[in-house]
Design an enzyme around this catalytic site. Structure first.
Site, PDB file in Angstrom:
ATOM      1  N   GLU A  53       0.723  -1.193   0.149  1.00 52.76           N
ATOM      2  CA  GLU A  53       0.008   0.007  -0.080  1.00 52.76           C
ATOM      3  C   GLU A  53       0.757   1.388  -0.147  1.00 52.76           C
ATOM      4  O   GLU A  53       0.441   2.327  -0.656  1.00 52.76           O
ATOM      5  CB  GLU A  53      -0.970  -0.059   1.102  1.00 52.76           C
ATOM      6  CG  GLU A  53      -1.967  -1.099   1.351  1.00 52.76           C
ATOM      7  CD  GLU A  53      -1.389  -2.161   2.003  1.00 52.76           C
ATOM      8  OE1 GLU A  53      -2.154  -2.940   2.820  1.00 52.76           O
ATOM      9  OE2 GLU A  53      -0.069  -2.715   1.974  1.00 52.76           O
ATOM     10  N   CYS A  92      -0.621   0.104   7.781  1.00 57.22           N
ATOM     11  CA  CYS A  92      -0.957   0.616   6.418  1.00 57.22           C
ATOM     12  C   CYS A  92      -2.398   0.910   6.451  1.00 57.22           C
ATOM     13  O   CYS A  92      -2.854   2.009   5.771  1.00 57.22           O
ATOM     14  CB  CYS A  92      -1.081  -0.554   5.184  1.00 57.22           C
ATOM     15  SG  CYS A  92       0.967  -0.822   5.130  1.00 57.22           S
ATOM     16  N   THR A 204      21.199 -39.120   1.007  1.00 56.02           N
ATOM     17  CA  THR A 204      21.325 -38.254   0.139  1.00 56.02           C
ATOM     18  C   THR A 204      22.300 -37.312   0.136  1.00 56.02           C
ATOM     19  O   THR A 204      23.070 -37.139  -0.829  1.00 56.02           O
ATOM     20  CB  THR A 204      19.890 -37.486  -0.107  1.00 56.02           C
ATOM     21  OG1 THR A 204      18.888 -38.255  -0.310  1.00 56.02           O
ATOM     22  CG2 THR A 204      19.957 -36.317  -1.406  1.00 56.02           C
ATOM     23  N   LEU A 212      22.613 -27.908  -3.160  1.00 55.10           N
ATOM     24  CA  LEU A 212      21.467 -27.287  -2.663  1.00 55.10           C
ATOM     25  C   LEU A 212      21.241 -25.911  -2.905  1.00 55.10           C
ATOM     26  O   LEU A 212      20.503 -25.105  -2.161  1.00 55.10           O
ATOM     27  CB  LEU A 212      21.066 -27.799  -1.584  1.00 55.10           C
ATOM     28  CG  LEU A 212      20.880 -29.411  -0.929  1.00 55.10           C
ATOM     29  CD1 LEU A 212      20.669 -29.362   0.268  1.00 55.10           C
ATOM     30  CD2 LEU A 212      20.018 -29.975  -2.019  1.00 55.10           C
TER      31      LEU A 212
END
Length: 348
Positions: A53, A92, A204, A212
């Protein structure tokens, strides 16, 4: 109503530009409309900086000498309820009241406890007309990460894996095996740039030695999360290279070494996904991609702790090996990425 939807759609387009940079805040877009014409627009660019805004109203002020008069005759559209509290920036709702904007159209309410209707109430108490629920479902979906964190006290969880045409996840002999093509890999790197963290299990990390990061895409690399119960991983792996914060869940120690943060869980035999997600929530991590391995993915699936699954199916066959996880959910998309098929599910 069609006019309202047109402007709210623009708010959504603007809001999405903040993907990957505003967390743990929501993505928000705003447009100021005068005589059926947009005279100012903005979105929340970065956490801690001006809200949508503010940027939309400032654009009107910078473009028009008679901005004060125009704002008093305008409608402001915003995809999420204007805030009513002091956070990193002032409320806002107060800004809208200050500029005497007579009408506010809101996509959806903000579930955050310090807002949650208070912004709308403040505007109405100031005599401003407020219309709510325009493209509400679309606005909620855009901020599904934020809504999940606020309402469920955990990050939004995206499961990602690749499987062969015959349904295998990886070879049985713990060797690295690429299933997808470069197009899929580039897409995954783009996804990483949009989320707060990426999580893998010990196997992994040891077998693939992943970085990553987002080297095939633009944007910031996510925080890295690895589950290493007994701290058996080699400290020379890419995960521990100190380039980004890496959280290591284990049962041995709690410590911080540079950008590597070791977090000990009290019980590694039960509720591990739940404990991990709560700790990530406490770290202000709003979304996580879980990239493997099969044991880690299945742990979260079994616990029902997932929101979205993105599954690539390659063209090759393994004939034997580790079976890919099984998951059921609502299909929201099926795509071709290079020669690979991509299936997207949500947890209904």
């Amino acid at each position: 109503m069609p006019g309202h939807e047109k402007y709210m759609q623009r708010c959504l387009e603007l809001a999405e530009l903040g993907l990957g940079t505003v967390s743990p805040n929501p993505m928000v877009g705003a447009v100021v409309v005068h005589d059926d014409k947009i005279i100012g627009e903005g979105y929340h660019h970065k956490y801690g900086e001006a809200h949508a805004e503010v940027n939309a109203i400032n654009e009107v002020i910078s473009k028009f000498d008679n901005a004060a008069e125009l704002l008093e005759q305008s409608t402001i559209y915003v995809s999420l309820e204007p805030c009513a509290h002091y956070g990193k920036t002032p409320p806002c709702a107060d800004l809208i009241i200050k500029h005497r904007i007579p009408k506010v159209v809101v996509g959806c309410r903000d579930p955050f406890a310090q807002v949650n209707g208070k912004g709308i109430e403040k505007l109405k108490d100031a005599g401003i007309e407020v219309l709510t629920g325009i493209l509400e479902k679309e606005c909620q979906w855009l901020n599904r990460r934020f809504f999940t964190r606020v309402q469920k006290h955990r990050p939004y969880i995206i499961l990602k894996w690749a499987q062969t045409a015959d349904g295998f996840f990886a070879p049985e002999n713990s060797t690295q095996h690429w299933i997808t093509g470069i197009e899929a890999r580039k897409l995954v790197h783009q996804w990483r740039s949009e989320e707060d963290a990426v999580l893998v299990g010990k196997n992994t990390a040891a077998i693939d030695n992943p970085q990553l990061n987002v080297r095939y895409a633009s944007g910031k690399s996510p925080k890295r999360v690895v589950i290493d119960r007994r701290l058996e991983l080699d400290n020379n792996l890419n995960l521990f290279d100190q380039t980004v914060e890496t959280l290591v869940f284990n049962e041995v120690k709690t410590d911080i070494i540079g950008k590597n943060k070791y977090i000990s869980l009290e019980d590694f035999d039960r509720y591990v996904p739940q404990y991990i997600l709560y700790q990530l929530y406490l770290q202000d991590i709003q979304s996580v991609i879980i990239e493997g391995g099969a044991f880690t993915l299945n742990a979260f699936i079994t616990a029902g702790l997932w929101d979205e699954a993105r599954i690539f199916t390659g063209t090759t066959n393994l004939k034997e090996g580790i079976k890919a996880p099984f998951i059921s959910g609502e299909i929201t998309g099926e795509f071709l990425t290079g020669n690979d098929k991509l299936l997207v599910l949500v947890n209904g």
